[in-house]
Design a protein around this motif. Structure first.
Motif, PDB file in Angstrom:
ATOM      1  N   UNK A 148      50.129  32.007  47.172  1.00 20.44           N
ATOM      2  CA  UNK A 148      48.734  32.389  46.936  1.00 20.44           C
ATOM      3  C   UNK A 148      48.562  33.897  47.083  1.00 20.44           C
ATOM      4  N   UNK A 149      47.512  34.475  46.487  1.00 22.15           N
ATOM      5  CA  UNK A 149      47.285  35.927  46.593  1.00 22.15           C
ATOM      6  C   UNK A 149      47.126  36.363  48.049  1.00 22.15           C
ATOM      7  N   UNK A 150      47.749  37.500  48.356  1.00 21.51           N
ATOM      8  CA  UNK A 150      47.656  38.057  49.707  1.00 21.51           C
ATOM      9  C   UNK A 150      46.449  38.987  49.738  1.00 21.51           C
ATOM     10  N   UNK A 151      45.340  38.475  50.232  1.00 21.40           N
ATOM     11  CA  UNK A 151      44.104  39.253  50.281  1.00 21.40           C
ATOM     12  C   UNK A 151      43.659  39.353  51.739  1.00 21.40           C
ATOM     13  N   UNK A 161      45.949  39.695  42.980  1.00 23.95           N
ATOM     14  CA  UNK A 161      44.558  39.724  43.430  1.00 23.95           C
ATOM     15  C   UNK A 161      43.768  40.845  42.764  1.00 23.95           C
ATOM     16  N   UNK A 162      44.467  41.730  42.037  1.00 27.30           N
ATOM     17  CA  UNK A 162      43.786  42.833  41.370  1.00 27.30           C
ATOM     18  C   UNK A 162      43.515  42.427  39.930  1.00 27.30           C
ATOM     19  N   UNK A 163      42.279  42.413  39.498  1.00 29.99           N
ATOM     20  CA  UNK A 163      41.985  42.010  38.116  1.00 29.99           C
ATOM     21  C   UNK A 163      42.626  42.967  37.121  1.00 29.99           C
ATOM     22  N   UNK A 164      43.111  42.391  36.047  1.00 28.19           N
ATOM     23  CA  UNK A 164      43.746  43.211  35.016  1.00 28.19           C
ATOM     24  C   UNK A 164      42.709  44.121  34.386  1.00 28.19           C
ATOM     25  N   UNK A 165      43.107  45.373  34.118  1.00 25.20           N
ATOM     26  CA  UNK A 165      42.128  46.298  33.529  1.00 25.20           C
ATOM     27  C   UNK A 165      41.723  45.838  32.139  1.00 25.20           C
ATOM     28  N   UNK A 166      40.451  46.005  31.864  1.00 20.89           N
ATOM     29  CA  UNK A 166      39.942  45.636  30.548  1.00 20.89           C
ATOM     30  C   UNK A 166      40.436  46.646  29.509  1.00 20.89           C
TER      31      UNK A 166
END
Length: 286
Positions: A148-151, A161-166
């Motif tokens: 799972x994402x380490x947040x 956990x970092x959204x992909x840049x648009x």
């Protein structure tokens, strides 16, 4: 004497209990044949006929020997031959056993081949999918993507956990830029008075054809073109703007970086020139 013997025999016969010993038949005159136990008949001197051995009864075992040897069977002793089983000294074991093929007309189970299968190379396991985790002061590490994402951990940045840049939106191209693209495609085309394309042009015909390719209809003559559109200061020119020279007698298109593209004259045709190569009258934007 006969009477005494008969009395004794009768008395012995009366004392005898059937089933406890073997008896021998004895004929007594005046009485007939009676059964006297073998033990008593032996004591009285009466001959006892030989009895056949009955397997399993005590006292009537006879020695049994191997018919093919003089020695008795080791470990057997005197026992009834009817209970013996002859065991051969050696048992022949065939090296191969022939198996008859199954009858094709009857159902039968398939026989698996005994020949070894060829070795097949092992299929390598696919590499696990990983993602990057950046730990402050330590650098980047790869961890399985299944985790799972380490947040919420100080100093840890998990790429999952970092959204992909648009993707950056492509800037909308202006009408002047689209007209300029058409104009560049005609570099080197011939100059012809009254020409409006697609292979030869005069100055205003070249500008009109280029804007028509961008979906905008301009007036035909250079003077009419200077009178249309929106006036633009020379210090605010954008690629594709109309630049008018000689009081409106010559039309060109601003290319950018202080240059224009225009249908110049008979000797040059469509070419690129400096903006200030001729006296500028004004500029228009469509």
């Amino acid at each position: 004497m006969t009477g005494v013997l008969g009395a004794a025999a009768i008395g012995a016969a009366l004392l005898f209990t059937a089933g406890e010993a073997h008896a021998a038949p004895v004929t007594v005159p005046g009485i007939g044949e009676i059964q006297i136990p073998n033990e008593i008949a032996t004591q009285l001197g009466i001959p006892v006929p030989a009895q056949e051995s009955t397997a399993g009864e005590a006292g009537d075992f006879r020695p049994v020997t191997n018919p093919e040897a003089d020695d008795r069977i080791p470990g057997v002793g005197e026992a009834d031959a009817s209970r013996m089983v002859a065991i051969p000294e050696r048992v022949a074991i065939p090296e191969r056993v022939a198996i008859a093929p199954a009858d094709a007309t009857q159902d039968s189970l398939p026989v698996q081949s005994l020949s070894p299968e060829p070795l097949r190379p092992a299929t390598p396991a696919p590499a696990p999918e990983v993602r990057s985790v950046v730990v402050a002061g330590l650098g980047s590490f790869s961890i399985p993507s299944a985790l799972p994402p380490l947040v919420g951990i100080p100093g840890v940045t998990d790429t999952s956990a970092v959204p992909a840049p648009m993707p950056a939106a492509m800037p909308k191209r202006t009408t002047g830029q689209r007209a300029l693209d058409a104009a560049r495609s005609k570099l080197g085309a011939y100059y012809r008075a009254g020409g409006n394309g697609p292979d030869s042009f005069d100055c205003s015909g070249f500008v009109q054809w280029s804007y028509r390719e961008a979906g905008v209809e301009l007036p035909r003559t250079s003077y009419s073109q200077l009178a249309a559109g929106t006036p633009v200061p020379l210090d605010d020119l954008q690629p594709g703007d109309l630049v008018s020279y000689y009081g409106g007698g010559h039309s060109a298109m601003y290319l950018g970086d202080g240059k224009i593209i225009h249908a110049s004259d008979y000797g040059s045709g469509v070419k690129i020139s400096p903006l200030n190569n001729m006296p500028v009258t004004g500029a228009r934007r469509f």
